[in-house]
Motif scaffolding. Structure first.
Motif, mmCIF file in Angstrom:
data_model
loop_
_atom_site.group_PDB
_atom_site.id
_atom_site.type_symbol
_atom_site.label_atom_id
_atom_site.label_comp_id
_atom_site.label_asym_id
_atom_site.label_seq_id
_atom_site.Cartn_x
_atom_site.Cartn_y
_atom_site.Cartn_z
ATOM 1 N N VAL A 17 -1.150 -24.388 10.145
ATOM 2 C CA VAL A 17 -1.211 -23.390 9.779
ATOM 3 C C VAL A 17 -0.015 -22.463 11.221
ATOM 4 O O VAL A 17 0.713 -21.742 10.852
ATOM 5 N N VAL A 18 0.109 -23.182 12.528
ATOM 6 C CA VAL A 18 1.214 -23.037 13.068
ATOM 7 C C VAL A 18 1.913 -23.176 12.446
ATOM 8 O O VAL A 18 3.381 -21.535 12.622
ATOM 9 N N THR A 33 -3.482 -22.938 22.252
ATOM 10 C CA THR A 33 -3.183 -22.438 22.919
ATOM 11 C C THR A 33 -2.628 -20.756 22.625
ATOM 12 O O THR A 33 -2.720 -20.335 21.917
ATOM 13 N N GLY A 34 -2.591 -20.352 23.515
ATOM 14 C CA GLY A 34 -2.283 -18.600 23.627
ATOM 15 C C GLY A 34 -1.437 -18.289 22.323
ATOM 16 O O GLY A 34 -0.484 -17.331 21.832
ATOM 17 N N PHE A 63 -1.189 -16.524 18.942
ATOM 18 C CA PHE A 63 -0.077 -15.777 18.837
ATOM 19 C C PHE A 63 0.776 -15.690 18.042
ATOM 20 O O PHE A 63 1.054 -14.740 16.649
ATOM 21 N N ILE A 64 1.545 -17.125 17.405
ATOM 22 C CA ILE A 64 2.204 -17.210 16.415
ATOM 23 C C ILE A 64 1.889 -16.954 15.173
ATOM 24 O O ILE A 64 2.190 -15.968 14.080
ATOM 25 N N LEU A 68 9.002 -17.061 17.774
ATOM 26 C CA LEU A 68 7.867 -17.970 17.548
ATOM 27 C C LEU A 68 8.011 -19.487 17.649
ATOM 28 O O LEU A 68 7.651 -20.284 18.514
ATOM 29 N N TYR A 69 9.111 -20.183 16.657
ATOM 30 C CA TYR A 69 9.206 -21.545 17.338
ATOM 31 C C TYR A 69 10.018 -22.252 18.243
ATOM 32 O O TYR A 69 9.315 -22.645 18.496
ATOM 33 N N ALA A 70 10.175 -21.201 19.083
ATOM 34 C CA ALA A 70 10.637 -21.902 20.668
ATOM 35 C C ALA A 70 9.632 -21.697 21.574
ATOM 36 O O ALA A 70 9.997 -22.337 22.466
ATOM 37 N N MET A 71 8.571 -20.778 20.783
ATOM 38 C CA MET A 71 7.376 -20.978 21.631
ATOM 39 C C MET A 71 6.397 -22.412 21.445
ATOM 40 O O MET A 71 6.307 -22.951 22.607
#
Length: 289
Positions: free
Chosen positions: A9-10, A138-139, A143-144, A206-209
């Motif tokens: 899902v992320v 993770t946080g 968030f994503i 978001l992807y770079a997180m």
């Protein structure tokens, strides 16, 4: 199993968020924009620059990155795409132009930031259990999902209930008819690019997180984006969202049975199998010849 589903899902949220802008531009302008992945990279590098230079976290930098992506897309519309449309460039010329633009943007990022892999300077947080389930996120992963869901809802509200959104849908059906009905085509096209560039840049942050930032970041996400819009049904933004989620879940869930390096291919196997059963995609309209 639930953990792989959550991881999917992320990843799927990021693919869906970036793919919906790609299909929005295609549905209105019929441009297969191979430079869309580089809008993703521009968003990631904008957040990286603010993080490295001013200590701003990627979450705080997200609005700036969205604006940067939207501005980049609008400038390129005014400098390149609008002129090509007025000169009645064909589909092949538009594809070649988008590939050239992608290479130009990617090399611009290499010139400004070097080809080295970099990462945000942020604290590392442990994954936490979700609602007592055997799932830990993770946080940043939470968030994503929240940001992707929020932006998709905002896009839905815009498409369904605003004048701009209704004009986009009319132009997607028939641009010439929309023009004869009084729609300001050039203005609506600009708004389409604002949405596409902003969503792509948000997806980049978001992807770079979840992985390092490098110039080919968006390029490597481009194939899953195309797979998502084909799986969901070309020209259907909601299909791109559904397709992105399914591709992401299929990739992550496949790790249970195949090695990690093959998971990218699994998404395309799902795409091919689905198209055998439903060639127009999951939410696409059937056409007859």
């Amino acid at each position: 199993m639930l953990q792989y589903l959550a991881n999917g899902v992320v990843v799927g949220s990021i693919i869906a968020l970036t793919a919906v802008g790609l299909t929005l531009v295609y549905s209105i302008l019929r441009i297969t924009n191979f430079a869309h992945g580089d809008y993703v990279a521009i968003g990631a590098y904008t957040a990286l620059f603010l993080n490295m230079s001013y200590g701003i976290s990627p979450r705080q930098a997200l609005p700036v990155a969205i604006i940067m992506g939207a501005v980049t897309a609008v400038v390129l519309e005014l400098v390149l795409w609008r002129r090509m449309r007025r000169r009645r460039a064909g589909p092949v010329a538009l594809i070649v132009a988008s590939i050239g633009l992608a290479l130009f943007l990617r090399n611009g990022l290499v010139f400004l930031f070097s080809p080295a892999h970099r990462a945000y300077k942020v604290p590392i947080h442990r994954a936490e259990a979700i609602l007592g389930l055997p799932v830990r996120l993770t946080g940043d992963q939470k968030f994503i999902i929240i940001v992707a869901l929020l932006l998709v809802v905002l896009l839905h509200l815009m498409l369904r209930y605003t004048v701009i959104g209704k004009a986009m849908r009319a132009m997607s059906d028939n641009m010439d008819l929309a023009w004869t009905c009084g729609v300001d085509v050039d203005r609506i096209v600009l708004w389409a690019w604002v949405a596409a560039g902003g969503l792509a840049a948000a997806g980049g942050v978001l992807y770079a997180m979840t992985r390092p930032v490098y110039p080919e970041l968006g390029w490597h996400l481009l194939l899953p984006m195309f797979a998502a819009i084909i799986l969901g049904g070309i020209r259907n933004p909601y299909g791109a969202i559904l397709g992105g989620l399914l591709i992401g879940i299929a990739q992550e869930a496949s790790v249970m049975v195949v090695r990690n390096e093959y998971k990218m291919a699994v998404g395309f196997v799902v795409l091919i199998l689905t198209l055998f059963l439903r060639p127009q995609g999951l939410l696409g309209e059937e056409t007859y010849r």
